[in-house]
Design an enzyme around this catalytic site. Structure first.
Site, PDB file in Angstrom:
ATOM      1  N   LYS A 124     -79.797  25.496  35.184  1.00 52.82           N
ATOM      2  CA  LYS A 124     -81.340  25.514  36.146  1.00 52.82           C
ATOM      3  C   LYS A 124     -81.404  26.747  36.439  1.00 52.82           C
ATOM      4  CE  LYS A 124     -83.757  22.368  38.331  1.00 52.82           C
ATOM      5  NZ  LYS A 124     -84.141  21.093  38.033  1.00 52.82           N
TER       6      LYS A 124
HETATM    7  P1  NAD Z   1     -93.965  18.897  41.862  1.00 53.35           P
HETATM    8  O1  NAD Z   1     -94.240  20.528  42.301  1.00 53.35           O
HETATM    9  O2  NAD Z   1     -95.049  18.320  40.930  1.00 53.35           O
HETATM   10  O3  NAD Z   1     -94.256  18.108  43.202  1.00 53.35           O
HETATM   11  C1  NAD Z   1     -93.397  18.546  44.402  1.00 53.35           C
HETATM   12  C2  NAD Z   1     -93.923  17.522  45.698  1.00 53.35           C
HETATM   13  O4  NAD Z   1     -93.198  17.815  46.815  1.00 53.35           O
HETATM   14  C3  NAD Z   1     -95.400  17.837  46.075  1.00 53.35           C
HETATM   15  O5  NAD Z   1     -96.079  16.879  46.139  1.00 53.35           O
HETATM   16  C4  NAD Z   1     -94.959  18.833  47.285  1.00 53.35           C
HETATM   17  O6  NAD Z   1     -96.226  18.578  48.083  1.00 53.35           O
HETATM   18  C5  NAD Z   1     -94.049  18.072  47.776  1.00 53.35           C
HETATM   19  N1  NAD Z   1     -93.293  18.899  48.644  1.00 53.35           N
HETATM   20  C6  NAD Z   1     -93.055  20.148  48.624  1.00 53.35           C
HETATM   21  N2  NAD Z   1     -92.397  20.720  49.795  1.00 53.35           N
HETATM   22  C7  NAD Z   1     -92.347  19.651  50.708  1.00 53.35           C
HETATM   23  C8  NAD Z   1     -91.949  19.329  52.207  1.00 53.35           C
HETATM   24  N3  NAD Z   1     -91.379  20.176  52.790  1.00 53.35           N
HETATM   25  N4  NAD Z   1     -92.121  18.063  52.684  1.00 53.35           N
HETATM   26  C9  NAD Z   1     -92.409  17.160  51.878  1.00 53.35           C
HETATM   27  N5  NAD Z   1     -92.946  17.111  50.509  1.00 53.35           N
HETATM   28  C10 NAD Z   1     -92.961  18.398  50.291  1.00 53.35           C
HETATM   29  O7  NAD Z   1     -92.491  18.855  41.564  1.00 53.35           O
HETATM   30  P2  NAD Z   1     -91.811  17.740  40.955  1.00 53.35           P
HETATM   31  O8  NAD Z   1     -91.838  18.006  39.349  1.00 53.35           O
HETATM   32  O9  NAD Z   1     -92.628  16.315  41.187  1.00 53.35           O
HETATM   33  O10 NAD Z   1     -90.347  17.776  41.422  1.00 53.35           O
HETATM   34  C11 NAD Z   1     -90.210  16.953  42.649  1.00 53.35           C
HETATM   35  C12 NAD Z   1     -88.676  16.789  42.622  1.00 53.35           C
HETATM   36  O11 NAD Z   1     -88.196  15.955  41.359  1.00 53.35           O
HETATM   37  C13 NAD Z   1     -87.707  17.731  42.616  1.00 53.35           C
HETATM   38  O12 NAD Z   1     -86.521  17.638  43.489  1.00 53.35           O
HETATM   39  C14 NAD Z   1     -87.145  18.202  41.184  1.00 53.35           C
HETATM   40  O13 NAD Z   1     -86.215  18.857  41.088  1.00 53.35           O
HETATM   41  C15 NAD Z   1     -87.192  16.574  40.775  1.00 53.35           C
HETATM   42  N6  NAD Z   1     -87.140  16.663  39.257  1.00 53.35           N
HETATM   43  C16 NAD Z   1     -88.244  16.682  38.602  1.00 53.35           C
HETATM   44  C17 NAD Z   1     -88.267  16.515  37.343  1.00 53.35           C
HETATM   45  C18 NAD Z   1     -89.472  16.848  36.631  1.00 53.35           C
HETATM   46  O14 NAD Z   1     -89.623  16.208  35.308  1.00 53.35           O
HETATM   47  N7  NAD Z   1     -90.475  17.302  37.046  1.00 53.35           N
HETATM   48  C19 NAD Z   1     -87.372  15.838  36.635  1.00 53.35           C
HETATM   49  C20 NAD Z   1     -85.917  15.564  37.667  1.00 53.35           C
HETATM   50  C21 NAD Z   1     -86.149  15.713  38.862  1.00 53.35           C
END
Ligand code: NAD
Length: 434
Positions: A124
């Site tokens: 990561k």
């Molecule tokens: P993203 O940037 O597209 O979205 C993040 C979301 O979280 C946004 O809606 C943002 O407003 C919200 N957020 C941020 N801070 C916040 C807070 N303090 N309170 C409430 N909401 C808050 O990111 P993503 O890719 O959707 O990732 C979200 C989660 O999923 C992370 O934990 C990431 O590690 C995990 N994840 C993502 C992927 C991927 O393929 N993108 C894969 C596995 C896991």
């Protein structure tokens, strides 16, 4: 479990760069490993491997801002374990990124990749930055400098980054280009989550949310819940939460509450998810959406719902709010959203928690498809990709479910049992060099 003298000495020693009092998300991960150790049999002698990242790189990322000043940002790349294959895991741009967080995220990638049996270790990366405060040219300079700084560690057969919070296809395109310029050959396989025209895969953008939805549907079936008409609350409406919310709405569920960094909204009759996605694309968050009422952020966890999908950041469900949760099913779209104490509270309440290390593995599964397609320069249709994704997620989930039944443990511990055995078996077969 009997331990040799040397093993017990090592298992009490923390790496010197860690402060035992403030372990953060890495501390949560260590507790999860401790919970699985009694189920590892003879492989438990290798468990210390899981408690130490293989390689950590901390880099200074200086860039010139548009106003001519020089700003410095702290960047990280952590390779937790490479026993089963090259490192794989996203890159996060966020003002709160810490080394402890990146270490934990890299370890959860090792577990996740092994849980769905894709041939990767875990890694990561991240930069401690609020990217919303940067212009596009500044963001590009930051991404390119960071990629150059970690260039010694990444590569198509070494370690393959991907998008995470606040990073996307454009950032992956800059990373791919920077790595290619530095090595003198266009190297599409160095990152995944790229735009489709640059060797990206169809279906990758939606893959994590689709995986969340797939395992959620399987769990609903096994636990006798009807998704049609079920009430769903989603925290985080970005890539993961937005897609999962859309797919659950298409399956007939009602999305009753959504929270993101701009606020919390609620509509007991169900939010129009397509309209909300359009609002978020335009305004950058759910705040101010006309089709729902504004709600206090702290009230989100007590919302009446059947399914809760945390899809924002880690350590969101804690001992302080877990007791309020009314959902019967929690599907962890985010990485590490539930602390170990909160996990126990939910389990005691009879809430079924689908852990991150299986629930959000759809993203890395399609990243794996993207990497395979890049190597073979032969690209699959979206139907093929989605069908393969669903099959892998269903099979992995069925395996984890069976282990949970067999050992009478939570799905998190069951996933760790499956995954840690695979990692440590690989470790054992490879042996220690020299
Ligand atoms: P993203 O940037 O597209 O979205 C993040 C979301 O979280 C946004 O809606 C943002 O407003 C919200 N957020 C941020 N801070 C916040 C807070 N303090 N309170 C409430 N909401 C808050 O990111 P993503 O890719 O959707 O990732 C979200 C989660 O999923 C992370 O934990 C990431 O590690 C995990 N994840 C993502 C992927 C991927 O393929 N993108 C894969 C596995 C896991």
């Amino acid at each position: 479990m009997s331990k040799s003298k040397d093993t017990s000495v090592a298992s009490h020693a923390l790496p010197s760069y860690l402060d035992a009092e403030h372990l953060g998300p890495w501390g949560n991960y260590l507790q999860q490993v401790d919970r699985v150790t009694p189920y590892l049999g003879n492989l438990a002698r290798w468990v210390e491997t899981l408690k130490r990242p293989k390689r950590i790189l901390v880099v200074d990322v200086p860039i010139e801002l548009d106003n001519g000043t020089i700003a410095h940002f702290e960047g990280y790349r952590v390779q937790h374990n490479l026993s089963r294959g090259p490192g794989k895991g996203g890159v996060r741009f966020h003002q709160d990124v810490t080394l402890s967080e990146v270490m934990a995220l890299s370890a959860w990638m090792s577990v996740k990749n092994a849980a769905v049996n894709v041939p990767y270790g875990g890694a990561k990366g991240g930069i401690r930055v609020d990217p919303r405060k940067l212009s596009m040219p500044e963001l590009e300079r930051l991404t390119r400098r960071y990629t150059s700084e970690i260039g010694m560690m990444i590569g198509p057969s070494k370690d393959i980054p991907a998008p995470d919070v606040n990073t996307n296809g454009q950032i992956m395109a800059w990373m791919m280009d920077t790595y290619s310029m530095n090595t003198g050959a266009t190297s599409t396989g160095v990152v995944t989550g790229k735009p489709v025209d640059l060797g990206g895969s169809l279906g990758r953008v939606e893959a994590t949310g689709r995986g969340v939805f797939t395992v959620g549907m399987e769990a609903a079936k096994l636990s006798g819940m009807n998704v049609q008409g079920a009430k769903v609350a989603v925290q985080g409406f970005g890539n993961v939460g937005g897609t999962a919310g859309k797919l659950f709405a298409e399956a007939g569920a009602l999305i009753v509450a959504v929270q993101d960094h701009t606020g919390t909204i609620h509509n007991a009759k169900g939010i129009d998810v397509i309209a909300l996605l359009a609002h978020v694309a335009k305004k950058g968050g759910v705040g101010g959406f006309a089709g729902a009422e504004k709600m206090e952020d702290s009230a989100f966890w007590g919302v009446t719902c059947d399914i809760l999908i945390p899809a924002a950041l880690e350590s969101q469900i804690t001992k302080d709010n877990a007791g309020k949760i009314k959902a019967k099913l929690v599907i962890e779209g985010a990485n590490g959203p539930t602390t170990p104490e909160a996990d126990d509270i939910l389990t005691d309440k009879g809430v079924l928690v689908l852990p991150d290390v299986i629930a959000n593995a759809g993203g890395v599964t399609v990243s794996y498809f993207e990497w395979v397609q890049d190597f073979s320069s032969f690209f699959w249709t979206e139907d093929e990709i989605n069908a393969r994704l669903v099959r892998i997620m269903q099979e992995a989930f069925a395996g984890v479910w069976a282990v949970a039944q067999e050992h009478k443990v939570t799905l998190r511990t069951a996933t760790f049992i499956v995954a840690c055995k695979r990692i440590l078996h690989a470790r054992e077969m490879r042996g220690l060099y020299p």
